[in-house]
Design an enzyme around this catalytic site. Structure first.
Site, PDB file in Angstrom:
ATOM      1  N   GLN A  89       7.675  43.864  35.719  1.00 32.27           N
ATOM      2  CA  GLN A  89       6.240  43.878  35.925  1.00 32.27           C
ATOM      3  C   GLN A  89       5.941  45.172  35.264  1.00 32.27           C
ATOM      4  O   GLN A  89       6.366  46.226  35.762  1.00 32.27           O
ATOM      5  CB  GLN A  89       6.431  43.884  37.270  1.00 32.27           C
ATOM      6  CG  GLN A  89       4.919  43.820  37.970  1.00 32.27           C
ATOM      7  CD  GLN A  89       4.802  43.792  39.403  1.00 32.27           C
ATOM      8  OE1 GLN A  89       5.396  44.775  40.219  1.00 32.27           O
ATOM      9  NE2 GLN A  89       4.261  42.794  40.168  1.00 32.27           N
TER      10      GLN A  89
ATOM     11  N   TYR B   1      -3.485  47.876  43.713  1.00 35.44           N
ATOM     12  CA  TYR B   1      -3.281  48.955  42.647  1.00 35.44           C
ATOM     13  C   TYR B   1      -4.480  48.801  41.544  1.00 35.44           C
ATOM     14  O   TYR B   1      -5.677  48.167  41.826  1.00 35.44           O
ATOM     15  CB  TYR B   1      -1.905  48.650  41.874  1.00 35.44           C
ATOM     16  CG  TYR B   1      -0.891  48.860  42.975  1.00 35.44           C
ATOM     17  CD1 TYR B   1      -0.694  50.252  43.392  1.00 35.44           C
ATOM     18  CD2 TYR B   1       0.116  47.928  43.419  1.00 35.44           C
ATOM     19  CE1 TYR B   1       0.188  50.472  44.713  1.00 35.44           C
ATOM     20  CE2 TYR B   1       0.923  48.097  44.414  1.00 35.44           C
ATOM     21  CZ  TYR B   1       1.192  49.351  44.563  1.00 35.44           C
ATOM     22  OH  TYR B   1       1.949  49.740  45.898  1.00 35.44           O
TER      23      TYR B   1
ATOM     24  N   ARG C 189       0.133  38.956  37.835  1.00 30.65           N
ATOM     25  CA  ARG C 189       0.047  38.655  39.555  1.00 30.65           C
ATOM     26  C   ARG C 189      -1.403  39.431  40.136  1.00 30.65           C
ATOM     27  O   ARG C 189      -1.723  40.243  39.787  1.00 30.65           O
ATOM     28  CB  ARG C 189       1.416  39.552  40.068  1.00 30.65           C
ATOM     29  CG  ARG C 189       1.770  39.180  41.496  1.00 30.65           C
ATOM     30  CD  ARG C 189       2.817  40.051  41.917  1.00 30.65           C
ATOM     31  NE  ARG C 189       3.735  39.362  42.936  1.00 30.65           N
ATOM     32  CZ  ARG C 189       4.380  39.772  43.992  1.00 30.65           C
ATOM     33  NH1 ARG C 189       4.079  40.985  44.390  1.00 30.65           N
ATOM     34  NH2 ARG C 189       4.941  38.964  44.905  1.00 30.65           N
TER      35      ARG C 189
ATOM     36  N   GLY D 226      10.967  37.096  48.182  1.00 33.33           N
ATOM     37  CA  GLY D 226      10.971  38.592  47.990  1.00 33.33           C
ATOM     38  C   GLY D 226      12.162  39.036  49.016  1.00 33.33           C
ATOM     39  O   GLY D 226      13.308  39.274  48.442  1.00 33.33           O
TER      40      GLY D 226
END
Length: 373
Positions: free
Chosen positions: A100, A187, A234, A324
């Site tokens: 990622q 982000y 994502r 996760g």
């Protein structure tokens, strides 16, 4: 019970042995000096290689992109070499692994960069309460408030597009099977998407189309660098992490993005429901809209167990399901799900602590059985 979760599928030319994905999760175990993955990181991911796909943790594409202490990068030779050890370990264990790619934007602190420069973002709007871990001369990270960001100039936005393309190329040199662009969780790309933060008057602000321009240019550049089939994106619709507000028109905003990513031929769309709520309703308008707008592989993430995962796949809400925290505490999660075995509990205190404890010492079912004899 259906066993579709354990059926094979293809992703970007990769044959996946099951539809269980390890979601990207920061673990903050990089070396202090070079911010490179260590031997512990290689062991950690190799332990979890039975997943259909591993998406390795958010990895800064440049020194400017950093937002936490001890997160490994992908912009130096030492970091590439460290990640190469990781991918070799995963591949030796017959696993498949993407990286990622990450830029935190305004979520950061001046001390995280050698030159002491401030975080950057679409605007100068600052986080009020959010905190990030820094070292501050101590052996263990401490949480401090984010520093005010500097607004990126138009040319700097375009330069970051290049940073992502170079990082993607570095990732492939390190042996990864593909890359995921992190456009979720408040982000940088999520900040540009947000009409409450993005007050720009250049080509990267204003309309929904212009606020997504940065991400779409980046996806296009990364696809040119490594091949569109090996690129994922994502997103986190309705997410509020890092003081974000839900989008005022999520159906249009995320539907537009999904259509554009589909047009570009991007390999997968990874949709994260931070609330672990709306994604579990097969009739949810947003979920159905994303599925109709994006014709390729869709990964679902957010509060799944085996029963929920099987139900989502049977309803054709997605193609793969990401787990996760369960993957942190259960290195053999696929086997436990397959058998219906109990899942080991997570030690929340060691998620970002550093060292081997709470990282590579969670036992498999086989190891638990040996320990009980």
């Amino acid at each position: 019970m259906s066993r579709i979760l354990f059926s094979r599928c293809s992703l970007g030319g990769l044959l996946l042995p099951n539809r269980v994905v390890m979601a990207p999760m920061n673990r903050n175990r990089a070396s202090d000096g070079q911010l490179a993955p260590t031997a512990l990181t290689a062991r950690y991911y190799a332990q979890r290689a039975s997943g259909g796909l591993i998406i390795a943790e958010g990895t800064p594409v440049s020194p400017q992109a950093r937002g936490c202490a001890r997160t490994p990068g992908i912009y130096s030779e030492a970091q590439i070499a460290g990640w190469r050890n990781v991918t070799r370990a995963v591949h030796r264990a017959n696993g498949r692994i993407y990286l990622q790619l990450w830029h935190v934007g305004r979520v950061g602190h001046c001390s995280l960069r050698v030159d002491g420069s401030p975080p950057v973002g679409p605007s100068t709007l600052c986080l009020r309460d959010d905190r990030v871990p820094i070292l501050a001369g101590t052996s263990e990270p401490v949480l401090v408030r984010c520093d005010p960001p500097r607004a990126l100039a138009t040319g700097e936005v375009k330069a970051i597009v290049g940073d992502f393309a170079r990082a993607a190329d570095n990732a492939m040199s390190a042996g990864f099977d593909g890359v995921e662009i992190h456009a979720a969780n408040g982000y940088l790309f999520d900040q540009f998407r947000c009409p409450y933060l993005n007050d720009r008057t250049d080509e990267y602000g204003g309309t929904t189309e212009d606020r997504w321009r940065f991400l779409l240019e980046t996806a296009d550049a990364v696809a040119d660098a490594v091949g569109k089939a090996r690129v994922g994106v994502r997103i986190s619709p309705l997410g509020t992490a890092h003081e974000m507000k839900p989008d005022p028109d999520p159906l249009f905003t995320y539907g537009y993005l999904a259509c554009q990513l589909d047009r570009l031929g991007i390999g997968y769309l990874h949709v994260y429901d931070q609330s672990a709520s709306w994604m579990h309703d097969a009739q949810n308008d947003l979920l159905q809209h994303l599925r109709s707008c994006y014709s390729r592989t869709m990964i679902l993430c957010g509060g799944f167990d085996r029963q929920r995962a099987e139900a989502a796949l049977r309803a054709d809400c997605g193609d793969l399901v990401a787990f996760g925290k369960h993957f942190i505490a259960n290195p053999d999660l696929v086997e436990r799900l397959r058998l219906g075995a109990p899942l080991a509990p997570l030690n929340a205190k060691t998620i970002y602590k550093g060292g081997a404890r709470g990282y590579i010492d969670y036992p498999s079912l086989e190891e638990e059985a040996v320990g009980q004899t």
